[in-house]
Design a protein around this motif. Structure first.
Motif, PDB file in Angstrom:
ATOM      1  N   ASP A 265      41.082  35.319  46.208  1.00  0.00           N
ATOM      2  CA  ASP A 265      40.407  35.806  45.008  1.00  0.00           C
ATOM      3  C   ASP A 265      39.624  37.062  45.387  1.00  0.00           C
ATOM      4  OD1 ASP A 265      38.913  36.289  42.766  1.00  0.00           O
ATOM      5  OD2 ASP A 265      37.925  34.329  42.708  1.00  0.00           O
ATOM      6  N   ALA A 266      40.115  38.212  44.943  1.00  0.00           N
ATOM      7  CA  ALA A 266      39.499  39.487  45.336  1.00  0.00           C
ATOM      8  C   ALA A 266      38.490  39.993  44.312  1.00  0.00           C
ATOM      9  CB  ALA A 266      40.587  40.539  45.543  1.00  0.00           C
ATOM     10  N   THR A 267      38.082  39.139  43.376  1.00  0.00           N
ATOM     11  CA  THR A 267      37.177  39.583  42.317  1.00  0.00           C
ATOM     12  C   THR A 267      35.863  40.102  42.885  1.00  0.00           C
ATOM     13  OG1 THR A 267      38.157  37.907  40.853  1.00  0.00           O
ATOM     14  CG2 THR A 267      36.072  38.911  40.160  1.00  0.00           C
ATOM     15  N   ASN A 379      49.632  48.391  52.796  1.00  0.00           N
ATOM     16  CA  ASN A 379      49.275  48.119  51.406  1.00  0.00           C
ATOM     17  C   ASN A 379      50.502  48.313  50.519  1.00  0.00           C
ATOM     18  OD1 ASN A 379      47.979  47.721  48.979  1.00  0.00           O
ATOM     19  ND2 ASN A 379      47.039  49.751  48.937  1.00  0.00           N
ATOM     20  N   TYR A 380      51.397  47.332  50.513  1.00  0.00           N
ATOM     21  CA  TYR A 380      52.603  47.455  49.701  1.00  0.00           C
ATOM     22  C   TYR A 380      52.323  47.113  48.244  1.00  0.00           C
ATOM     23  CZ  TYR A 380      52.646  42.627  51.460  1.00  0.00           C
ATOM     24  OH  TYR A 380      52.290  41.364  51.840  1.00  0.00           O
ATOM     25  N   GLY A 381      51.106  46.722  47.919  1.00  0.00           N
ATOM     26  CA  GLY A 381      50.751  46.465  46.537  1.00  0.00           C
ATOM     27  C   GLY A 381      50.860  47.694  45.657  1.00  0.00           C
ATOM     28  N   VAL A 382      50.780  48.889  46.265  1.00  0.00           N
ATOM     29  CA  VAL A 382      50.896  50.121  45.482  1.00  0.00           C
ATOM     30  C   VAL A 382      52.286  50.255  44.860  1.00  0.00           C
ATOM     31  CG1 VAL A 382      49.154  51.323  46.839  1.00  0.00           C
ATOM     32  CG2 VAL A 382      51.551  51.460  47.523  1.00  0.00           C
ATOM     33  N   PHE A 383      53.274  49.493  45.367  1.00  0.00           N
ATOM     34  CA  PHE A 383      54.620  49.529  44.808  1.00  0.00           C
ATOM     35  C   PHE A 383      54.806  48.453  43.739  1.00  0.00           C
ATOM     36  CE2 PHE A 383      55.181  51.058  49.252  1.00  0.00           C
ATOM     37  CZ  PHE A 383      55.456  52.372  48.940  1.00  0.00           C
ATOM     38  N   GLY A 384      53.721  47.747  43.414  1.00  0.00           N
ATOM     39  CA  GLY A 384      53.798  46.751  42.358  1.00  0.00           C
ATOM     40  C   GLY A 384      54.402  45.436  42.782  1.00  0.00           C
ATOM     41  N   ILE A 406      46.024  41.525  40.875  1.00  0.00           N
ATOM     42  CA  ILE A 406      46.272  41.392  39.438  1.00  0.00           C
ATOM     43  C   ILE A 406      45.522  40.167  38.901  1.00  0.00           C
ATOM     44  CG2 ILE A 406      48.517  42.527  39.484  1.00  0.00           C
ATOM     45  CD1 ILE A 406      49.809  39.766  39.522  1.00  0.00           C
ATOM     46  N   PRO A 407      45.225  40.183  37.621  1.00  0.00           N
ATOM     47  CA  PRO A 407      44.565  39.017  37.008  1.00  0.00           C
ATOM     48  C   PRO A 407      45.505  37.804  37.001  1.00  0.00           C
ATOM     49  CG  PRO A 407      44.361  40.967  35.606  1.00  0.00           C
ATOM     50  CD  PRO A 407      45.378  41.286  36.651  1.00  0.00           C
ATOM     51  N   LYS A 408      44.975  36.665  37.448  1.00  0.00           N
ATOM     52  CA  LYS A 408      45.755  35.432  37.471  1.00  0.00           C
ATOM     53  C   LYS A 408      44.841  34.245  37.175  1.00  0.00           C
ATOM     54  CE  LYS A 408      49.561  36.407  40.722  1.00  0.00           C
ATOM     55  NZ  LYS A 408      50.187  35.990  41.999  1.00  0.00           N
ATOM     56  N   PRO A 409      45.411  33.162  36.672  1.00  0.00           N
ATOM     57  CA  PRO A 409      44.610  31.935  36.520  1.00  0.00           C
ATOM     58  C   PRO A 409      44.175  31.425  37.903  1.00  0.00           C
ATOM     59  CG  PRO A 409      46.660  31.813  35.257  1.00  0.00           C
ATOM     60  CD  PRO A 409      46.781  33.006  36.153  1.00  0.00           C
ATOM     61  N   TRP A 410      42.912  31.040  38.015  1.00  0.00           N
ATOM     62  CA  TRP A 410      42.369  30.642  39.320  1.00  0.00           C
ATOM     63  C   TRP A 410      41.256  29.619  39.093  1.00  0.00           C
ATOM     64  CZ3 TRP A 410      44.192  32.077  44.048  1.00  0.00           C
ATOM     65  CH2 TRP A 410      43.390  31.828  45.172  1.00  0.00           C
ATOM     66  N   VAL A 411      41.215  28.627  39.943  1.00  0.00           N
ATOM     67  CA  VAL A 411      40.135  27.657  39.846  1.00  0.00           C
ATOM     68  C   VAL A 411      38.909  28.230  40.544  1.00  0.00           C
ATOM     69  CG1 VAL A 411      39.338  25.335  40.400  1.00  0.00           C
ATOM     70  CG2 VAL A 411      41.721  25.713  39.716  1.00  0.00           C
ATOM     71  N   ARG A 419      40.986  35.467  37.366  1.00  0.00           N
ATOM     72  CA  ARG A 419      40.364  36.178  38.493  1.00  0.00           C
ATOM     73  C   ARG A 419      41.344  37.228  39.030  1.00  0.00           C
ATOM     74  NH1 ARG A 419      35.036  35.323  39.132  1.00  0.00           N
ATOM     75  NH2 ARG A 419      35.152  35.362  41.425  1.00  0.00           N
ATOM     76  N   GLN A 420      40.816  38.176  39.805  1.00  0.00           N
ATOM     77  CA  GLN A 420      41.633  39.207  40.443  1.00  0.00           C
ATOM     78  C   GLN A 420      42.185  38.637  41.756  1.00  0.00           C
ATOM     79  OE1 GLN A 420      42.295  42.254  39.058  1.00  0.00           O
ATOM     80  NE2 GLN A 420      41.150  41.524  37.268  1.00  0.00           N
ATOM     81  N   VAL A 421      43.476  38.352  41.779  1.00  0.00           N
ATOM     82  CA  VAL A 421      44.077  37.641  42.911  1.00  0.00           C
ATOM     83  C   VAL A 421      45.002  38.559  43.690  1.00  0.00           C
ATOM     84  CG1 VAL A 421      45.503  35.654  43.583  1.00  0.00           C
ATOM     85  CG2 VAL A 421      43.907  35.461  41.659  1.00  0.00           C
ATOM     86  N   VAL A 422      44.991  38.411  45.006  1.00  0.00           N
ATOM     87  CA  VAL A 422      45.842  39.205  45.891  1.00  0.00           C
ATOM     88  C   VAL A 422      46.508  38.286  46.900  1.00  0.00           C
ATOM     89  CG1 VAL A 422      43.945  39.666  47.517  1.00  0.00           C
ATOM     90  CG2 VAL A 422      45.924  41.204  47.441  1.00  0.00           C
ATOM     91  N   GLN A 423      47.734  38.597  47.254  1.00  0.00           N
ATOM     92  CA  GLN A 423      48.416  37.861  48.323  1.00  0.00           C
ATOM     93  C   GLN A 423      48.310  38.666  49.613  1.00  0.00           C
ATOM     94  OE1 GLN A 423      52.938  37.219  49.146  1.00  0.00           O
ATOM     95  NE2 GLN A 423      52.311  35.509  47.848  1.00  0.00           N
ATOM     96  N   LEU A 424      47.850  37.999  50.659  1.00  0.00           N
ATOM     97  CA  LEU A 424      47.734  38.610  51.983  1.00  0.00           C
ATOM     98  C   LEU A 424      48.776  37.979  52.897  1.00  0.00           C
ATOM     99  CD1 LEU A 424      43.850  38.363  52.307  1.00  0.00           C
ATOM    100  CD2 LEU A 424      45.158  40.368  51.584  1.00  0.00           C
TER     101      LEU A 424
END
Length: 459
Positions: A265-267, A379-384, A406-411, A419-424
């Motif tokens: 959760d990167a919020t 940072n491959y997130g820049v490619f969507g 990106i915004p995603k459902p998060w507990v 919340r703003q979620v990122v995969q690492l």
């Protein structure tokens, strides 16, 4: 009395053995100053402007734009102390700068090449006549043409274009390319100095030998059949793209890699960056914050800031963090390196990322900017995209990948929220550590992303 000096393609460092002429910056007859850039070349690392250590009138150029030259091959000749142009004896537009003494250079240094090298490295050429100031040492190179290709061929005076005795080839890679494509090197006329066979010569031979499918027989399908079709586009793997291909192939061949993932959760991290930039001063990039988190993680898990010496069968743990980051440019993927990232704050990291990114876009990264990394941030997130299993940047031991945020459902705090979620992801060399170490590093990075206050403990 004018003295004609020959300037050869200098040692460009990092083990580079050849370069492609991209653009000549001077013409025959031009007056050049000491240390004036005379040609732009592309190596396997970067684009480089090569300065000439002599001042005077350009009397000859060797190599057309697009051709490759080995290190040590002649680039151009300069008549120092000349008052007339080499083209036709007309007065030069200005007085040629004085030449350096025979045992001195301009003092300029270009990626491991110093123009103050011993005099033995500089070949003196006799003075040329004003009508045609062309160097003529003994044995003199004679400029000719090879098979109408446009590339200059230099052969000994009175000799033939083909080499006598062993075949003159610039590198083992050229021999391998010829062997894999069935090209007999003894049938080629090299475009390098004294008939030296370059990769471009072998490429030409391969292209000219491509057979067209017979009219009465259907062309075969598949990759093997497509290679002989006239409409197939061939893209040479050379320059930066070729170097990247070689490094990725070596990484995949040598490194037993593994990858682990975690969603975070990167919020709070995004909110912290917004607060930093709202306070005034230089803007802090998200990449800089992630880099700062990486550095703190490597301090806790130094196994990942290492390299493997396969010959000695040793793992070398490195004391300094030189952080590479993957950047896509018009010339392909490059990985500039931020030196001493462990000694930089977020502002310094932001500024250096911005400088190197702009240099990558403009093609002005130096070989020094692209080498010496110990850990890579991708940072491959820049490619969507959310996730990836990247190939480790050899000879490093690990790479952290960051997907899109990106915004995603998060507990969150026991309740479902957006919340703003990122995969690492962490791809690591399994020889340097096991999954516990890799997982510990990735979990620490995720904790810092989710709660930036965790990072304060290590600042």
């Amino acid at each position: 009395m004018a003295q004609v000096l020959e300037f050869r393609l200098p040692d460009l460092g990092e083990g580079l053995t050849e370069a492609e002429i991209v653009h000549w910056l001077v013409e025959v007859g031009d007056v050049v100053a000491v240390d004036q850039p005379v040609v732009e070349v592309e190596t396997a690392k970067a684009m480089v402007e090569v300065p000439c250590p002599y001042g005077g009138v350009v009397t000859a150029r060797y190599g057309e734009e697009g051709s490759e030259l080995p290190v040590g091959a002649p680039l151009l000749t300069v008549a120092v102390g000349a008052s007339e142009s080499a083209a036709g004896g007309e007065p030069a537009p200005e007085k040629a700068p004085a030449a350096p003494a025979a045992d001195e250079g301009s003092g300029n240094v270009l990626v491991g090449y110093g123009t103050g090298a011993p005099a033995a490295r500089r070949r003196r050429v006799r003075q040329a006549s004003p009508a045609a100031a062309v160097p003529a040492p003994a044995p003199a190179p004679v400029v000719g043409r090879a098979n109408g290709s446009g590339a200059p061929v230099l052969t000994p005076a009175g000799g033939s274009a083909g080499p006598a005795g062993p075949v003159a080839v610039v590198s083992p890679l050229v021999r391998r390319l010829a062997r894999e494509n069935g090209v007999d090197l003894r049938t080629l006329t090299g475009s390098g100095r004294e008939g030296l066979i370059l990769r471009s010569d072998v490429d030409r031979a391969i292209r000219s030998a491509d057979p067209e499918p017979p009219a009465a027989v259907a062309a075969p399908t598949g990759a093997a059949g497509a290679a002989g079709r006239p409409d197939v586009v061939r893209v040479p793997l050379r320059g930066v793209r070729g170097a990247v291909a070689d490094k990725l192939s070596r990484s995949r061949h040598e490194i037993p890699d593994a990858t682990c993932w975690v969603d975070a959760d990167a919020t709070e991290l995004m909110a912290a960056r917004t607060a930093m930039n709202a306070a005034g001063g230089p803007k802090i990039s998200l990449l800089a914050l992630l880099a700062r988190i990486c550095v703190a993680g490597l301090a806790r898990h130094p196994e990942l800031n290492s390299t493997v010496d396969t010959a000695a069968r040793e793992i070398l743990r490195l004391p300094d963090v030189h952080l590479g980051f993957a950047a896509q440019t018009d010339r392909g993927l490059v990985v500039p390196v931020v030196r001493d990232a462990h000694r930089r704050d977020a502002e310094s990291l932001s500024a250096e990322f911005a400088r190197l990114t702009e240099a990558g876009r403009s093609g002005t990264l130096t070989p020094g900017d692209l080498t010496g990394g110990t850990f890579t941030l991708n940072n491959y997130g820049v490619f969507g995209v959310d996730g990836s299993t990247p190939i480790i940047n050899h000879p490093e031991a690990a790479m952290l990948g960051v997907g899109r945020i990106i915004p995603k459902p998060w507990v969150h705090r026991g309740e479902l929220a957006v919340r703003q979620v990122v995969q690492l992801s962490l791809t690591f060399d399994h020889r340097v550590c096991d999954g516990g170490t890799a997982g510990g590093f990735l979990r620490y990075v995720a904790d810092c992303v989710e709660n930036p206050a965790v990072l304060l403990r290590t600042l």
